[in-house]
Design a protein around this motif. Sequence first.
Motif, mmCIF file in Angstrom:
data_model
loop_
_atom_site.group_PDB
_atom_site.id
_atom_site.type_symbol
_atom_site.label_atom_id
_atom_site.label_comp_id
_atom_site.label_asym_id
_atom_site.label_seq_id
_atom_site.Cartn_x
_atom_site.Cartn_y
_atom_site.Cartn_z
ATOM 1 N N ARG A 79 3.835 10.545 -5.913
ATOM 2 C CA ARG A 79 4.461 11.314 -4.787
ATOM 3 C C ARG A 79 5.686 10.624 -4.053
ATOM 4 O O ARG A 79 6.788 11.264 -3.852
ATOM 5 C CB ARG A 79 3.205 11.861 -3.696
ATOM 6 C CG ARG A 79 2.198 12.759 -4.170
ATOM 7 C CD ARG A 79 1.314 12.883 -3.311
ATOM 8 N NE ARG A 79 0.320 13.860 -3.341
ATOM 9 C CZ ARG A 79 -0.950 13.820 -3.293
ATOM 10 N NH1 ARG A 79 -1.383 12.691 -2.639
ATOM 11 N NH2 ARG A 79 -1.797 14.885 -3.714
ATOM 12 N N GLU A 80 5.578 9.428 -3.738
ATOM 13 C CA GLU A 80 6.447 8.825 -2.803
ATOM 14 C C GLU A 80 7.770 8.679 -3.617
ATOM 15 O O GLU A 80 8.634 8.609 -3.386
ATOM 16 C CB GLU A 80 5.928 7.421 -2.565
ATOM 17 C CG GLU A 80 5.033 7.238 -1.526
ATOM 18 C CD GLU A 80 4.330 5.802 -1.167
ATOM 19 O OE1 GLU A 80 4.517 4.974 -1.947
ATOM 20 O OE2 GLU A 80 3.541 5.761 -0.076
ATOM 21 N N ARG A 81 7.496 8.476 -5.081
ATOM 22 C CA ARG A 81 8.740 8.135 -5.894
ATOM 23 C C ARG A 81 9.533 9.601 -5.907
ATOM 24 O O ARG A 81 10.681 9.698 -5.973
ATOM 25 C CB ARG A 81 8.350 7.692 -7.162
ATOM 26 C CG ARG A 81 9.509 7.554 -8.221
ATOM 27 C CD ARG A 81 8.748 7.042 -9.679
ATOM 28 N NE ARG A 81 8.079 8.312 -10.113
ATOM 29 C CZ ARG A 81 6.904 8.185 -10.665
ATOM 30 N NH1 ARG A 81 6.198 6.984 -10.654
ATOM 31 N NH2 ARG A 81 6.282 9.258 -11.103
ATOM 32 N N SER B 173 8.762 14.716 2.701
ATOM 33 C CA SER B 173 7.955 13.536 3.089
ATOM 34 C C SER B 173 7.029 13.369 1.615
ATOM 35 O O SER B 173 6.941 14.273 0.615
ATOM 36 C CB SER B 173 6.650 13.732 4.097
ATOM 37 O OG SER B 173 5.937 14.828 3.562
ATOM 38 N N PRO B 174 6.271 12.095 1.502
ATOM 39 C CA PRO B 174 5.510 12.030 0.280
ATOM 40 C C PRO B 174 4.448 13.114 0.032
ATOM 41 O O PRO B 174 3.861 13.440 -1.064
ATOM 42 C CB PRO B 174 4.825 10.560 0.285
ATOM 43 C CG PRO B 174 5.736 9.970 1.201
ATOM 44 C CD PRO B 174 6.350 11.017 2.028
ATOM 45 N N ASP B 175 4.339 14.106 1.226
ATOM 46 C CA ASP B 175 3.298 14.967 1.160
ATOM 47 C C ASP B 175 3.849 16.566 0.834
ATOM 48 O O ASP B 175 3.111 17.260 0.169
ATOM 49 C CB ASP B 175 2.466 15.139 2.328
ATOM 50 C CG ASP B 175 1.667 13.759 2.586
ATOM 51 O OD1 ASP B 175 0.940 13.379 1.736
ATOM 52 O OD2 ASP B 175 1.872 13.271 3.699
ATOM 53 N N ALA C 251 11.399 10.295 -2.928
ATOM 54 C CA ALA C 251 12.629 9.481 -3.014
ATOM 55 C C ALA C 251 13.717 9.833 -3.819
ATOM 56 O O ALA C 251 14.943 9.894 -3.436
ATOM 57 C CB ALA C 251 12.195 7.955 -3.227
ATOM 58 N N ILE D 35 -0.374 8.391 -5.070
ATOM 59 C CA ILE D 35 0.407 8.047 -4.166
ATOM 60 C C ILE D 35 1.793 7.837 -4.511
ATOM 61 O O ILE D 35 2.805 7.999 -4.070
ATOM 62 C CB ILE D 35 -0.244 7.230 -3.010
ATOM 63 C CG1 ILE D 35 -1.488 8.063 -2.606
ATOM 64 C CG2 ILE D 35 0.460 7.066 -1.848
ATOM 65 C CD1 ILE D 35 -2.378 7.206 -1.681
ATOM 66 N N HIS D 36 1.931 6.822 -5.143
ATOM 67 C CA HIS D 36 3.047 6.074 -5.851
ATOM 68 C C HIS D 36 3.744 7.320 -6.495
ATOM 69 O O HIS D 36 5.131 7.195 -6.220
ATOM 70 C CB HIS D 36 2.668 4.950 -6.769
ATOM 71 C CG HIS D 36 4.170 4.438 -7.437
ATOM 72 N ND1 HIS D 36 4.985 3.759 -6.644
ATOM 73 C CD2 HIS D 36 4.461 4.600 -8.598
ATOM 74 C CE1 HIS D 36 6.143 3.579 -7.422
ATOM 75 N NE2 HIS D 36 5.577 4.018 -8.638
#
Length: 288
Positions: free
Chosen positions: A6-8, A33-35, A11, A3-4
């Motif tokens: 994806r979020e990174r 989005s992170p997805d 960003a 998850i980290h």
Amino acid sequence: MSIHRRERSAALIHPYIHMLKCPICHRTMTMISPDNIQCSSRHTFDLARQGYINFMTRFFKGNYDKRLFTAKRDILAQSAIYTPLIEIIRHRIEGYSNSSSQPVHILDAGAGEGTLLQQITQHTPAVGWGIDIAKEGIAMASSTYDQQIWFVGDLAYSPFAEGQLDVILNILSPSNYEEFRRIMKPDGWIIKVIPRERYLTELRELLFRDRHHHTDSRERVLRRFGMHHHLIDLIPLTYTLPITEVVVNSIIHMTPLAWHGTESAIASVQASLSQITIDLEILVGKRR
């Protein structure tokens, strides 16, 4: 952890989403989005758990597997086999960067497992983008290197809008010059690296004792390059390095040359290969 990642990745891409376009309908990307990332027509492309985005619009099954990309990464991590090449490319890009007040966007077209792009862009303000049609390589790149942006994609249908990239790297990889020209800035550079006659000559001699291994004609490459880009520099680079047994085994798995070698020829490589010659030519061009 996934998850980290994806979020990174989301960003990292967010400030530059305007540089991208949908490879299906060619409209602008509008949301990330992170997805997933989505275009204005709502075509959606998912972020994988490793952090890369898969922009492929067709099925692709290549010969490049995880073992090949692992071997390449190990060679680059354990030896200085491409260090002189990396230093020359970095020096060239620094010259370009000095003339620009904005972050330099560098695309490695054919990034594989990502180590070359990572080594070229590390400790610099450049924004590194890596694309390859082989998902196995990009999955490894995005799992290992977290400061670059990684895509699985086809160079014939790349996810970039027109005129976005400062520098395109094309290192020992097939080219799509029409697409390169489309996505480069008007004053952008292309840096293409091609093998010369003595590239990996020791390996070729052991694998193909009774056969002549043909490389693509230099004249043909230069002619095709010149049809789309002004050649502004041509840099020969030749050196020979000693290699360890560990690196020998990685070279065997890294290069497609070994796919065509017999078992006895590969055994001969493992037993007797003690040095390797890197013989390259670096083409630097600007968009016509």
